[in-house]
Design an enzyme around this catalytic site. Sequence first.
Site, short mmCIF file in Angstrom:
data_model
loop_
_atom_site.label_atom_id
_atom_site.label_comp_id
_atom_site.label_asym_id
_atom_site.label_seq_id
_atom_site.Cartn_x
_atom_site.Cartn_y
_atom_site.Cartn_z
N TYR A 53 0.82 -1.21 0.00
CA TYR A 53 0.00 0.00 0.00
C TYR A 53 0.86 1.27 0.00
CZ TYR A 53 -4.51 2.34 0.69
OH TYR A 53 -5.64 3.10 0.55
N GLU A 60 1.76 6.67 -6.85
CA GLU A 60 0.75 7.67 -7.17
C GLU A 60 1.16 9.10 -6.79
OE1 GLU A 60 -3.26 6.39 -5.83
OE2 GLU A 60 -2.25 4.51 -5.33
#
Length: 219
Positions: free
Chosen positions: A144, A152
């Site tokens: 994650y 991102e």
Amino acid sequence: MVAPISTLYLLAYNSLQAIGWTVSLTKILYNLVSTFSLHGTYASASHLISFLQCAAFLEVIHGAIGLVPSGALLPLMQWGGRTHFLLAVVAKLHEVQELPSVFITFLAWSISEVIRYSHYAFSCTGNCPSSITYLRYTAFIVLYPLGVGPGELWLMYQALPIVKKNNIYADSFSGLPFSYYDFLKVVVLVYPFLWLKLYMHLFKQRRTKLNKHHVKKRA
């Protein structure tokens, strides 16, 4: 005993998503091995990943109508963040599509989703292997933050000067007192805080699910 239609539907949905993300992971790794480069990751897997990510909006609906116990808010936050990153930023800006952040993001997404959807699919059968359950609630600890940080978030930060230079989405934001560049700057600033909320929620889930699993094994 025949399973309820809702269970059969969830089994089919999660199985298809697991297969789709497995194919995307295969494409990413094949491109890496065949080219010895991170370049080409977007071209190799973006269409499939975009389709799978758009289809995942169904999970927001699943939570909203009570088909699954997750609720709608957290799935919507995750879906919205990923979809904006994928379709509004990466797909729009050719200049960022060959950045290492695309490879990092796509790899982290694909591995985590293969695990997550496999766990959901097995759970629908009532017979999920303990190894899959453990992976589901452990692999995210690394995957994650990997997908969000150098993936991102870093890519959106790198996209900011390109967005400003090209005045991206100027027509869509013409009636608003701010530009898409301003919007993206705010997204980059608040993204870590929204991500942290989701990350802490997953740790809470991990404690609950793995403790419950250990209790069942002892029983």
